[in-house]
Design an enzyme around this catalytic site. Sequence first.
Site, PDB file in Angstrom:
ATOM      1  CD  GLU A   3      -2.806   1.237   0.071  1.00  0.00           C
ATOM      2  OE1 GLU A   3      -3.372   2.270  -0.358  1.00  0.00           O
ATOM      3  OE2 GLU A   3      -3.102   0.088  -0.521  1.00  0.00           O
ATOM      4  CG  HIS A  41       5.690   0.256  -3.295  1.00  0.00           C
ATOM      5  ND1 HIS A  41       5.647  -1.017  -2.357  1.00  0.00           N
ATOM      6  CD2 HIS A  41       7.302   0.494  -3.185  1.00  0.00           C
ATOM      7  CE1 HIS A  41       7.206  -1.435  -2.330  1.00  0.00           C
ATOM      8  NE2 HIS A  41       7.782  -0.459  -2.634  1.00  0.00           N
ATOM      9  CB  SER A  49       9.171  -2.292   4.897  1.00  0.00           C
ATOM     10  OG  SER A  49      10.179  -2.784   4.316  1.00  0.00           O
ATOM     11  NE  ARG A  88      15.616  -5.473   2.636  1.00  0.00           N
ATOM     12  CZ  ARG A  88      15.980  -5.043   1.753  1.00  0.00           C
ATOM     13  NH1 ARG A  88      15.171  -3.637   1.769  1.00  0.00           N
ATOM     14  NH2 ARG A  88      16.845  -5.310   0.914  1.00  0.00           N
TER      15      ARG A  88
END
Length: 290
Positions: free
Chosen positions: A35, A37, A187, A189
């Site tokens: 979300e 991005h 993120s 990650r």
Amino acid sequence: MNKVERVSSLRAAVSAARKERKTIGFVPTMGNLHEGHLELVRQAKQRAEFVVVSIFVNPTQFGANEDLDNYPATPEEDARSLAELGADLLFLPELTTMYPSALEEQTVVYVPKIGDLYCGKDRPEHFYGVTTVVSRLFNMVQPDIAVFGKKDYQQLTIIRRMVEDLAYPIQVVGVDTIRADDGLALSSRNGYLTAAELRAAPLLAKILNEMAVRMQDKGAIPSKKWLREIESEAKAELLSKGFSPQYITVCRQSDLQPAKRGDTKLVVLAAAQLGKARLIDNLEVELTES
């Protein structure tokens, strides 16, 4: 939404948009879109009539023993999400398109001093790769506006300096970090976190907020010693909860130099390892004049 892999096709599409007097917006990504991005794309669409999004997992910003080979990829989901948002063009360059020379022979763009701090100190290769790939993408896309998230505040600051120093005719827009309901900064990650680590991870944002409140309660930085104390206390709390903090520091927003008495526009920067995930976060803070 059109998808292209070649620079010639990219430039033809951008040229056609310019002939229609459209403003060109650009959002560079490494894919595995979340979300955060997608909000960058929304912000680009508010500012430009033709929006280009790139997906390229850039090997030169990964150091030894980092997660390049395992970096998450979701190409079909990414393309579907971008099409639903109304992105105009998805640029999917191959490695040889981005780096026609051998990587060790590739021309490098680097921003000194700011790039040597914090993440640049802990990951010496990282910002060489970031500024080099973004510079190449800027030359390929030639946007009017480029949109980046504030989650990586150091990266955003470095890119702004690069644009200024190299006289790119590009407006760089920073977008506020998108967070989960518990405060964790979104993120790619975060997918490395276990269920228990996901429950613990929001502590990083909580600590940054607590530091901001302490500074705002003072109204100004009373001394460098006081600032170092609250930074040390924050690191100690993270350590006690299973994090391995790399840095937590209060800086000036403009150049990321350590804050001192009299500075008012500040940002708290933090990076910490939690399990397999390296988490970064930040919080902007504005104080009254001392």
